[in-house]
Design an enzyme around this catalytic site. Sequence first.
Site, PDB file in Angstrom:
ATOM      1  N   THR A  66      49.523  47.152  39.089  1.00 27.28           N
ATOM      2  CA  THR A  66      48.608  47.565  40.111  1.00 27.28           C
ATOM      3  C   THR A  66      47.396  47.377  39.378  1.00 27.28           C
ATOM      4  O   THR A  66      47.152  46.898  38.511  1.00 27.28           O
ATOM      5  CB  THR A  66      48.981  48.909  40.557  1.00 27.28           C
ATOM      6  OG1 THR A  66      48.315  49.201  41.677  1.00 27.28           O
ATOM      7  CG2 THR A  66      48.633  50.048  39.556  1.00 27.28           C
ATOM      8  N   LYS A  70      46.456  42.776  38.199  1.00 28.62           N
ATOM      9  CA  LYS A  70      47.301  41.920  39.052  1.00 28.62           C
ATOM     10  C   LYS A  70      46.862  40.384  38.657  1.00 28.62           C
ATOM     11  O   LYS A  70      47.718  39.344  38.891  1.00 28.62           O
ATOM     12  CB  LYS A  70      47.005  42.207  40.699  1.00 28.62           C
ATOM     13  CG  LYS A  70      47.677  43.650  41.115  1.00 28.62           C
ATOM     14  CD  LYS A  70      47.826  43.844  42.639  1.00 28.62           C
ATOM     15  CE  LYS A  70      48.349  44.878  43.059  1.00 28.62           C
ATOM     16  NZ  LYS A  70      48.185  45.284  44.433  1.00 28.62           N
ATOM     17  N   ASP A 106      53.381  42.286  47.703  1.00 22.94           N
ATOM     18  CA  ASP A 106      52.502  42.671  48.730  1.00 22.94           C
ATOM     19  C   ASP A 106      52.580  41.812  49.735  1.00 22.94           C
ATOM     20  O   ASP A 106      52.269  42.463  50.943  1.00 22.94           O
ATOM     21  CB  ASP A 106      50.994  42.660  47.907  1.00 22.94           C
ATOM     22  CG  ASP A 106      50.691  43.768  47.248  1.00 22.94           C
ATOM     23  OD1 ASP A 106      51.560  44.877  47.094  1.00 22.94           O
ATOM     24  OD2 ASP A 106      49.754  43.811  46.243  1.00 22.94           O
ATOM     25  N   GLY A 129      37.128  42.404  53.144  1.00 25.19           N
ATOM     26  CA  GLY A 129      37.552  42.517  51.757  1.00 25.19           C
ATOM     27  C   GLY A 129      37.802  41.187  51.113  1.00 25.19           C
ATOM     28  O   GLY A 129      38.212  40.283  51.931  1.00 25.19           O
ATOM     29  N   ALA A 130      37.949  41.137  50.048  1.00 29.34           N
ATOM     30  CA  ALA A 130      38.281  39.649  49.338  1.00 29.34           C
ATOM     31  C   ALA A 130      38.786  39.981  47.792  1.00 29.34           C
ATOM     32  O   ALA A 130      38.765  39.175  46.860  1.00 29.34           O
ATOM     33  CB  ALA A 130      36.845  38.885  49.157  1.00 29.34           C
ATOM     34  N   GLY A 131      39.415  41.174  47.580  1.00 29.49           N
ATOM     35  CA  GLY A 131      40.051  41.612  46.516  1.00 29.49           C
ATOM     36  C   GLY A 131      41.546  41.159  46.342  1.00 29.49           C
ATOM     37  O   GLY A 131      41.905  40.179  47.377  1.00 29.49           O
ATOM     38  N   GLY A 132      42.269  41.705  45.751  1.00 28.64           N
ATOM     39  CA  GLY A 132      43.710  41.191  45.593  1.00 28.64           C
ATOM     40  C   GLY A 132      44.455  41.634  46.738  1.00 28.64           C
ATOM     41  O   GLY A 132      45.438  40.651  47.193  1.00 28.64           O
ATOM     42  N   ALA A 133      44.311  42.704  47.459  1.00 34.81           N
ATOM     43  CA  ALA A 133      45.035  42.747  48.681  1.00 34.81           C
ATOM     44  C   ALA A 133      44.614  41.887  49.916  1.00 34.81           C
ATOM     45  O   ALA A 133      45.468  41.546  50.649  1.00 34.81           O
ATOM     46  CB  ALA A 133      44.654  44.444  49.179  1.00 34.81           C
ATOM     47  N   SER A 157      30.073  35.835  46.962  1.00 36.75           N
ATOM     48  CA  SER A 157      30.863  35.039  46.137  1.00 36.75           C
ATOM     49  C   SER A 157      32.242  35.208  46.342  1.00 36.75           C
ATOM     50  O   SER A 157      33.143  34.174  46.055  1.00 36.75           O
ATOM     51  CB  SER A 157      30.301  34.883  44.689  1.00 36.75           C
ATOM     52  OG  SER A 157      30.589  36.496  44.103  1.00 36.75           O
TER      53      SER A 157
END
Length: 270
Positions: A66, A70, A106, A129-133, A157
């Site tokens: 987690t 990741k 995921d 959002g633009a993270g791992g999820a 970015s």
Amino acid sequence: VISGTTRVAGLIGGSTAHSLSPFIHNFLASAMGIDAVYATFDVSPEGLEMAVSGAYVLGFAGLNVTAPYKTAVIRHTTELENDAKIIQAVNLLKWEDYGFYGYNTDIYGILATLKHHGMVRLTRATILGAGGAARAGVAALANLGCRHLSLINRTKSSAQALSSLAQSRYNMETEIVTAPTSGDIFIQATSQTPLELENVLPKKYNMVFDMNYPRQNPWLGSIDAVTLDGISMLIFQAIAGFEIMWNVKVPLKIISELTISIENYLDKEN
Ligand code: NDP
């Protein structure tokens, strides 16, 4: 009973104490009659490599991964499943005799959640959002046929990087926007509740999916549309991980029992 033959699996991350994964995996092991125990391990960035190679040498059947590792953990895998490679995010390492194999369940958790709630095909979506999820969200949306993707994110970015990925790897038309547009689904994939959007979303989307899973979610509760929180994603990604780790298929009856047990467990916690 833990014995000399009990296999070990677990979760590594920056802060794992409040994770539901041990509850889910230990419940499934017991229900499926698998001689295994699942524990959590907080790991520092400097300790990541040693933690992963140590777990491998000790023969851990698998390790969930987690935040914030990741992507960083990819360096310590031998091979990656295709989508995990594309989105550069891994949440499961499975022990193989040549090294750890990396997966991203995921993606499966999102897909199973949306399908379970009737969203089996879609063309237009927005992700906040633009993270791992969010990256897992893009892969799942592609699998459901999404052609048009709007992205909103605090840091431009990161939104641009995700937009390029969606275009080049999943053939989507993308736009980076500062406010919701419209479409089949709006996915909230930040760690911050976007309170200012609750009156805007119902007019524009058929479904609103918040990947977070607080026991009380007043934000989602106040939105007048089909809404989903992240608990079913959490359960489906864990079940997929369990099935990969132990090479089994969890029957529907056990999934239902697990869901009820989690509800009871969370009620007791609050
Ligand atoms: P990351 O750290 O990779 O990304 C966090 C995202 O949240 C970024 O887009 C970041 O924007 C945004 N963000 C954070 N703080 C703020 C803020 N104050 N204002 C605006 N945007 C903000 O995390 P993940 O992508 O891994 O996880 C995101 C959420 O999804 C988490 O809450 C996590 O618990 C949940 N999740 C749920 C799962 C489930 O099974 N239900 C599985 C995985 C995650 P920026 O780029 O500008 O920093």
